[in-house]
Design a protein around this motif. Structure first.
Motif, PDB file in Angstrom:
ATOM      1  N   PHE A   1      -8.075   8.958 -13.530  1.00 60.46           N
ATOM      2  CA  PHE A   1      -8.747   7.814 -13.374  1.00 60.46           C
ATOM      3  C   PHE A   1      -7.546   7.135 -13.713  1.00 60.46           C
ATOM      4  N   VAL A   2      -6.600   7.162 -14.387  1.00 63.25           N
ATOM      5  CA  VAL A   2      -5.346   6.066 -14.518  1.00 63.25           C
ATOM      6  C   VAL A   2      -4.572   6.508 -13.644  1.00 63.25           C
ATOM      7  N   ILE A   3      -4.092   7.852 -13.151  1.00 64.40           N
ATOM      8  CA  ILE A   3      -3.132   7.570 -12.192  1.00 64.40           C
ATOM      9  C   ILE A   3      -4.202   6.625 -10.419  1.00 64.40           C
ATOM     10  N   GLY A   4      -5.241   7.065 -10.515  1.00 65.80           N
ATOM     11  CA  GLY A   4      -5.615   6.418  -9.168  1.00 65.80           C
ATOM     12  C   GLY A   4      -5.804   4.636  -9.604  1.00 65.80           C
ATOM     13  N   LEU A   5      -5.932   4.199 -11.282  1.00 65.85           N
ATOM     14  CA  LEU A   5      -5.264   2.830 -11.071  1.00 65.85           C
ATOM     15  C   LEU A   5      -3.976   2.031 -10.865  1.00 65.85           C
ATOM     16  N   ALA A   6      -3.013   2.842 -11.606  1.00 63.22           N
ATOM     17  CA  ALA A   6      -1.966   2.371 -11.247  1.00 63.22           C
ATOM     18  C   ALA A   6      -1.778   2.983  -9.660  1.00 63.22           C
ATOM     19  N   GLY A   7      -2.040   3.497  -8.782  1.00 63.15           N
ATOM     20  CA  GLY A   7      -1.659   3.256  -7.814  1.00 63.15           C
ATOM     21  C   GLY A   7      -2.764   1.864  -6.991  1.00 63.15           C
ATOM     22  N   ILE A   8      -3.976   1.922  -7.126  1.00 58.69           N
ATOM     23  CA  ILE A   8      -4.834   0.602  -6.712  1.00 58.69           C
ATOM     24  C   ILE A   8      -3.336  -0.557  -7.036  1.00 58.69           C
ATOM     25  N   ILE A   9      -3.412  -0.857  -8.739  1.00 57.38           N
ATOM     26  CA  ILE A   9      -2.642  -2.017  -8.799  1.00 57.38           C
ATOM     27  C   ILE A   9      -1.207  -2.396  -8.529  1.00 57.38           C
ATOM     28  N   PHE A  10       0.105  -1.191  -8.290  1.00 58.78           N
ATOM     29  CA  PHE A  10       1.329  -1.001  -7.852  1.00 58.78           C
ATOM     30  C   PHE A  10       1.364  -1.256  -6.043  1.00 58.78           C
ATOM     31  N   GLY A  11       0.161  -0.983  -5.375  1.00 55.80           N
ATOM     32  CA  GLY A  11      -0.071  -0.649  -3.807  1.00 55.80           C
ATOM     33  C   GLY A  11      -1.026  -1.847  -3.490  1.00 55.80           C
ATOM     34  N   GLY A  12      -1.430  -2.520  -4.386  1.00 56.67           N
ATOM     35  CA  GLY A  12      -2.071  -3.862  -4.381  1.00 56.67           C
ATOM     36  C   GLY A  12      -1.036  -5.121  -4.231  1.00 56.67           C
ATOM     37  N   ASN A  13      -0.503  -4.979  -5.237  1.00 58.71           N
ATOM     38  CA  ASN A  13       0.951  -5.562  -5.281  1.00 58.71           C
ATOM     39  C   ASN A  13       1.955  -5.401  -3.884  1.00 58.71           C
ATOM     40  N   LEU A  14       2.601  -4.533  -3.609  1.00 60.32           N
ATOM     41  CA  LEU A  14       3.364  -4.284  -2.290  1.00 60.32           C
ATOM     42  C   LEU A  14       2.358  -4.591  -0.947  1.00 60.32           C
ATOM     43  N   VAL A  15       1.087  -4.598  -1.333  1.00 57.91           N
ATOM     44  CA  VAL A  15       0.507  -5.397   0.446  1.00 57.91           C
ATOM     45  C   VAL A  15       0.375  -6.794   0.178  1.00 57.91           C
ATOM     46  N   VAL A  16       0.654  -7.459  -1.070  1.00 60.36           N
ATOM     47  CA  VAL A  16       0.390  -8.751  -0.987  1.00 60.36           C
ATOM     48  C   VAL A  16       1.877  -8.841  -1.320  1.00 60.36           C
ATOM     49  N   ASP A  17       3.265  -8.842  -1.504  1.00 67.00           N
ATOM     50  CA  ASP A  17       4.821  -9.316  -1.430  1.00 67.00           C
ATOM     51  C   ASP A  17       4.946  -8.542  -0.142  1.00 67.00           C
ATOM     52  N   SER A  18       4.841  -8.134   0.652  1.00 63.65           N
ATOM     53  CA  SER A  18       5.073  -7.653   1.616  1.00 63.65           C
ATOM     54  C   SER A  18       4.963  -7.871   2.854  1.00 63.65           C
ATOM     55  N   ALA A  19       3.028  -8.618   2.946  1.00 67.59           N
ATOM     56  CA  ALA A  19       2.290  -8.901   4.227  1.00 67.59           C
ATOM     57  C   ALA A  19       2.668 -10.882   3.523  1.00 67.59           C
TER      58      ALA A  19
END
Length: 320
Positions: A181-199
């Protein structure tokens, strides 16, 4: 490098959503509660974390428009685009209590919000704001909602569980489930930030304006946690968790995020935000009608919701 970060962000989002749903589903089994309840509480609170952080920081900086706009925009996207795309991928059966209680509760929260926004009209005030007392009332609302969920969870726990639900809760340890649960949530938050910034970087390099990037890529990007979690849940047969995640996120955004932000600092309300608030109410009513119609959200209903987002997107672009 920007393109590599964009791909890495999507990988983190997809893998993180999978782990997140697996952990949440297993926790639901161990607690002997339905995935819908977990979606309405733990999952929705987790995926609303980005909105909460942004809104609290904005409240501390006395930027009420950003707080309210962030919540209204996220909620409109959750109901229209996110729920619409999820239903297009996997149509979902909607429980009777969700039709008559959770969705109406979300609609009531939106109505309460526009009432609190209307000081200038209802009280003949010089300007409108969501004050600290309004914030306290919103927080009372989230307490009442959590109490309702607690009663519902206890009733569900006392009910007879099917063999599959029992098995899903006993296959793995608490530590493994919470870690997923925690690893998945961290992946979602950090992944989302990477996508927003990069895009955003790529879009600006291609000549898109800051405003258009904010209204499209950033707006959708900040809702990617809800989208990836809901799609992953729907594909794994956890439609209740997917629906609960989006409805619960909307309730938490208004009652908790706005409530705590208003208590920190009263939130000023611009006239332009009223149109977005009415749009949220209209889309919530449409969702309620679709939910009550045959008790399921079909691909047709999902298409209607997704189309509404496209109309909203055109409107905000033209509005500027």
């Amino acid at each position: 490098m920007t393109y590599i970060l964009l791909i890495a962000g999507f990988v983190l989002l997809i893998k993180g959503a999978g782990y997140f749903v697996d952990g949440a589903s297993a926790i639901a089994g161990k607690l002997h509660v339905s995935p819908l309840i977990v979606g309405l509480t733990i999952v929705s609170l987790g995926t609303s974390a980005p909105e909460a952080v942004v809104s609290i920081i904005a409240a501390l900086e006395d930027n009420g428009d950003m707080v309210i706009g962030n919540v209204l925009g996220s909620n409109i996207i959750n109901i229209s685009l996110m729920l619409g795309v999820t239903a297009l991928i996997s149509p979902m059966i909607i429980e009777r209590e969700t039709q008559t209680r959770e969705i109406p509760f979300s609609l009531a929260a939106a109505v309460l919000l526009i009432i609190f926004m209307s000081d200038r009209f209802l009280l003949s005030a010089e300007s409108s704001e969501i004050g600290r007392f309004d914030g306290v009332l919103l927080l009372v609302g989230i307490v009442l909602f959590l109490y309702y969920i607690f009663v519902k969870a206890r009733r569900t726990k006392e009910a007879t569980l099917d063999d599959e639900a029992k098995k899903s809760g006993n296959d793995s340890s608490w530590f493994k489930n919470i870690a997923l649960f925690v690893i998945g949530l961290a992946g979602i938050i950090f992944g989302g930030n990477l996508v927003v910034d990069s895009a955003s970087t790529i879009a600006l390099s291609l000549g898109m304006s800051q405003a258009l990037v904010g209204l499209t890529i950033v707006a959708i990007g900040t809702s990617l946690p809800e989208l990836t979690t809901s799609i992953s849940a729907a594909r794994k047969g956890e439609a209740g968790m997917a629906l609960g995640n989006l409805i619960g996120s909307n309730i938490f955004n208004i009652l908790f995020v706005l409530g705590i932000s208003a208590v920190i600092s009263p939130l000023s309300v611009s006239d332009s935000l009223f149109a977005d608030a009415w749009i949220l109410i209209a889309i919530s009513v449409i969702l309620l009608i679709l939910a009550l119609w045959k008790g399921r959200l079909s691909r047709l209903g999902g298409g209607v919701l997704a189309a509404l987002y496209l109309v909203f997107l055109v409107y905000i672009i033209l509005r500027g």
